[in-house]
Design a protein around this motif. Structure first.
Motif, PDB file in Angstrom:
ATOM      1  N   LEU A   1       0.798  -1.181   0.022  1.00  0.00           N
ATOM      2  CA  LEU A   1      -0.151   0.014   0.101  1.00  0.00           C
ATOM      3  C   LEU A   1       0.823   1.347  -0.102  1.00  0.00           C
ATOM      4  CD1 LEU A   1      -2.656  -1.134   2.659  1.00  0.00           C
ATOM      5  CD2 LEU A   1      -2.866  -0.737   0.182  1.00  0.00           C
ATOM      6  N   SER A   2       2.062   1.264  -0.142  1.00  0.00           N
ATOM      7  CA  SER A   2       2.949   2.386   0.120  1.00  0.00           C
ATOM      8  C   SER A   2       2.757   3.682  -1.079  1.00  0.00           C
ATOM      9  CB  SER A   2       4.479   2.047   0.005  1.00  0.00           C
ATOM     10  OG  SER A   2       4.966   1.343  -1.072  1.00  0.00           O
ATOM     11  N   PRO A   3       2.330   3.024  -2.204  1.00  0.00           N
ATOM     12  CA  PRO A   3       1.967   4.428  -3.168  1.00  0.00           C
ATOM     13  C   PRO A   3       0.915   5.067  -2.676  1.00  0.00           C
ATOM     14  CG  PRO A   3       2.277   2.319  -4.515  1.00  0.00           C
ATOM     15  CD  PRO A   3       2.530   1.892  -3.039  1.00  0.00           C
ATOM     16  N   LEU A   4      -0.399   4.013  -2.322  1.00  0.00           N
ATOM     17  CA  LEU A   4      -1.458   5.056  -1.692  1.00  0.00           C
ATOM     18  C   LEU A   4      -1.238   5.848  -0.541  1.00  0.00           C
ATOM     19  CD1 LEU A   4      -4.910   3.253  -1.494  1.00  0.00           C
ATOM     20  CD2 LEU A   4      -3.906   4.244   0.619  1.00  0.00           C
ATOM     21  N   ILE A   5      -0.268   5.138   0.366  1.00  0.00           N
ATOM     22  CA  ILE A   5       0.066   5.763   1.677  1.00  0.00           C
ATOM     23  C   ILE A   5       0.573   6.951   1.173  1.00  0.00           C
ATOM     24  CG2 ILE A   5       1.344   5.618   3.614  1.00  0.00           C
ATOM     25  CD1 ILE A   5       0.612   2.651   3.659  1.00  0.00           C
TER      26      ILE A   5
ATOM     27  N   ALA B   1      -5.107   3.337   6.115  1.00  0.00           N
ATOM     28  CA  ALA B   1      -4.881   2.340   4.858  1.00  0.00           C
ATOM     29  C   ALA B   1      -4.950   0.886   5.453  1.00  0.00           C
ATOM     30  CB  ALA B   1      -3.678   2.871   4.201  1.00  0.00           C
ATOM     31  N   ALA B   2      -4.504   0.682   6.395  1.00  0.00           N
ATOM     32  CA  ALA B   2      -4.463  -0.775   6.979  1.00  0.00           C
ATOM     33  C   ALA B   2      -5.704  -1.186   7.350  1.00  0.00           C
ATOM     34  CB  ALA B   2      -3.162  -0.904   8.195  1.00  0.00           C
ATOM     35  N   LEU B   3      -6.475  -0.183   7.938  1.00  0.00           N
ATOM     36  CA  LEU B   3      -7.939  -0.365   8.143  1.00  0.00           C
ATOM     37  C   LEU B   3      -8.723  -0.798   7.134  1.00  0.00           C
ATOM     38  CD1 LEU B   3      -8.359   1.876  11.299  1.00  0.00           C
ATOM     39  CD2 LEU B   3      -8.066  -0.579  11.431  1.00  0.00           C
ATOM     40  N   ARG B   4      -8.526   0.367   6.119  1.00  0.00           N
ATOM     41  CA  ARG B   4      -9.572   0.186   4.758  1.00  0.00           C
ATOM     42  C   ARG B   4      -9.216  -0.902   3.993  1.00  0.00           C
ATOM     43  NH1 ARG B   4     -13.688   1.399   2.064  1.00  0.00           N
ATOM     44  NH2 ARG B   4     -13.423   2.270  -0.083  1.00  0.00           N
ATOM     45  N   TYR B   5      -8.025  -1.488   4.071  1.00  0.00           N
ATOM     46  CA  TYR B   5      -7.581  -2.539   3.262  1.00  0.00           C
ATOM     47  C   TYR B   5      -6.662  -3.698   4.089  1.00  0.00           C
ATOM     48  CZ  TYR B   5      -8.363   0.918  -0.308  1.00  0.00           C
ATOM     49  OH  TYR B   5      -9.339   1.957  -0.993  1.00  0.00           O
ATOM     50  N   PRO B   6      -7.513  -4.326   4.939  1.00  0.00           N
ATOM     51  CA  PRO B   6      -6.902  -5.234   5.883  1.00  0.00           C
ATOM     52  C   PRO B   6      -6.221  -6.405   5.377  1.00  0.00           C
ATOM     53  CG  PRO B   6      -9.105  -5.335   6.173  1.00  0.00           C
ATOM     54  CD  PRO B   6      -8.996  -4.331   5.073  1.00  0.00           C
ATOM     55  N   THR B   7      -6.580  -6.970   4.216  1.00  0.00           N
ATOM     56  CA  THR B   7      -5.978  -8.024   3.531  1.00  0.00           C
ATOM     57  C   THR B   7      -5.118  -8.086   2.531  1.00  0.00           C
ATOM     58  OG1 THR B   7      -7.529  -8.703   2.171  1.00  0.00           O
ATOM     59  CG2 THR B   7      -7.901  -9.514   4.705  1.00  0.00           C
ATOM     60  N   ASP B   8      -4.285  -8.902   2.100  1.00  0.00           N
ATOM     61  CA  ASP B   8      -3.492  -8.884   0.973  1.00  0.00           C
ATOM     62  C   ASP B   8      -4.349  -8.615  -0.353  1.00  0.00           C
ATOM     63  OD1 ASP B   8      -1.038  -8.682   2.159  1.00  0.00           O
ATOM     64  OD2 ASP B   8      -0.565 -10.736   2.091  1.00  0.00           O
ATOM     65  N   ILE B   9      -5.493  -9.368  -0.381  1.00  0.00           N
ATOM     66  CA  ILE B   9      -6.347  -9.259  -1.438  1.00  0.00           C
ATOM     67  C   ILE B   9      -6.945  -8.078  -1.557  1.00  0.00           C
ATOM     68  CG2 ILE B   9      -8.440 -10.125  -2.160  1.00  0.00           C
ATOM     69  CD1 ILE B   9      -7.919 -12.842  -1.042  1.00  0.00           C
ATOM     70  N   ASP B  10      -7.304  -7.379  -0.477  1.00  0.00           N
ATOM     71  CA  ASP B  10      -7.908  -5.860  -0.540  1.00  0.00           C
ATOM     72  C   ASP B  10      -6.927  -5.052  -1.004  1.00  0.00           C
ATOM     73  OD1 ASP B  10     -10.002  -6.618   1.031  1.00  0.00           O
ATOM     74  OD2 ASP B  10      -9.557  -6.349   2.805  1.00  0.00           O
ATOM     75  N   ALA B  11      -5.679  -4.986  -0.712  1.00  0.00           N
ATOM     76  CA  ALA B  11      -4.693  -4.160  -1.204  1.00  0.00           C
ATOM     77  C   ALA B  11      -4.236  -4.572  -2.652  1.00  0.00           C
ATOM     78  CB  ALA B  11      -3.184  -4.499  -0.207  1.00  0.00           C
ATOM     79  N   ALA B  12      -4.402  -5.901  -3.093  1.00  0.00           N
ATOM     80  CA  ALA B  12      -4.077  -6.089  -4.387  1.00  0.00           C
ATOM     81  C   ALA B  12      -5.312  -5.583  -5.326  1.00  0.00           C
ATOM     82  CB  ALA B  12      -4.120  -7.658  -4.599  1.00  0.00           C
ATOM     83  N   LEU B  13      -6.305  -5.510  -4.941  1.00  0.00           N
ATOM     84  CA  LEU B  13      -7.471  -5.154  -5.499  1.00  0.00           C
ATOM     85  C   LEU B  13      -7.496  -3.645  -5.826  1.00  0.00           C
ATOM     86  CD1 LEU B  13     -10.497  -7.150  -4.248  1.00  0.00           C
ATOM     87  CD2 LEU B  13      -9.570  -7.211  -6.631  1.00  0.00           C
ATOM     88  N   VAL B  14      -7.117  -2.838  -4.862  1.00  0.00           N
ATOM     89  CA  VAL B  14      -7.032  -1.428  -4.841  1.00  0.00           C
ATOM     90  C   VAL B  14      -5.715  -1.024  -5.860  1.00  0.00           C
ATOM     91  CG1 VAL B  14      -5.470  -0.874  -2.879  1.00  0.00           C
ATOM     92  CG2 VAL B  14      -7.392   0.738  -3.735  1.00  0.00           C
ATOM     93  N   SER B  15      -4.706  -1.814  -5.934  1.00  0.00           N
ATOM     94  CA  SER B  15      -3.510  -1.706  -6.499  1.00  0.00           C
ATOM     95  C   SER B  15      -4.134  -1.804  -8.340  1.00  0.00           C
ATOM     96  CB  SER B  15      -2.325  -2.571  -6.314  1.00  0.00           C
ATOM     97  OG  SER B  15      -2.008  -2.392  -4.897  1.00  0.00           O
ATOM     98  N   MET B  16      -4.820  -2.789  -8.429  1.00  0.00           N
ATOM     99  CA  MET B  16      -5.526  -2.920  -9.711  1.00  0.00           C
ATOM    100  C   MET B  16      -6.381  -1.959 -10.431  1.00  0.00           C
ATOM    101  SD  MET B  16      -5.605  -7.307 -10.090  1.00  0.00           S
ATOM    102  CE  MET B  16      -7.123  -6.929 -10.600  1.00  0.00           C
TER     103      MET B  16
END
Length: 175
Positions: free
Chosen positions: A5-9, A44-59
């Motif tokens: 999530l570092s680009p988003l953060i 961000a960690a609360l909003r996207y708590p799983t690796d799948i959540d982070a991958a989806l927002v990255s895509m």
């Protein structure tokens, strides 16, 4: 798939410090950025708590800063080369809103940091979020605008209810 999530953060913290700039010189800038980054990291960690959540927002992408700019009256990209403003596409409105809440509500910030143990991203301790949880006088001076409840209210109110739901899903609905 990118699950970082570092680009988003980075983009969301930068947006906060551009919209609510520090008071003072280089040290104030560093202190203000640290507080913004800590609040955004927790949000961000609360909003996207799983690796799948982070991958989806990255895509899919987080949505960008356009609505936040409109609400705050922040500078727009008009007249600036697109490459100077490309980072703004990585700003996440919900994360910015949640970070604004955390910067203005110490009790909720403590609850949010404690809730990080439930996600897949964070192994951080409360000490790593000291500037968010227990800012000293220098931190407060440097981030006077960033922590001002009235100034942050338009951004904080956007998704405040969602943050409360995330932190306490069992709470009764208000009548």
């Amino acid at each position: 798939m990118l699950t970082d999530l570092s680009p988003l953060i980075a983009a969301t913290a930068r947006w906060l410090t551009v919209a609510y700039p520090p008071s003072g010189g280089a040290l104030a800038l560093a202190l203000c950025e640290a507080q913004a980054r800590q609040a955004v990291t927790v949000a961000a960690a609360l909003r996207y708590p799983t690796d799948i959540d982070a991958a989806l927002v990255s895509m899919a992408g987080p949505g960008g800063a356009a609505r936040l700019d409109w609400i705050t009256g922040a500078e727009t990209t008009d007249g600036h080369p697109a490459e100077e403003w490309a980072w703004r596409t990585w700003v996440d409105e919900v994360v910015a809103s949640w970070a604004a809440v955390l910067l203005t509500d110490a009790e909720l910030a403590g609850t949010a940091v404690a809730a990080l143990t439930e996600g897949e991203h964070t192994t951080a301790t409360a000490a790593e979020f000291r500037r968010l949880l227990t800012p000293d006088a220098g931190d407060r001076r440097a981030a006077a605008l960033l922590r001002h409840p009235d100034l942050l209210a338009p951004v904080a109110e956007l998704h405040h209810g969602q943050l409360l739901d995330r932190l306490a899903p069992e709470r009764p609905l208000a009548a």
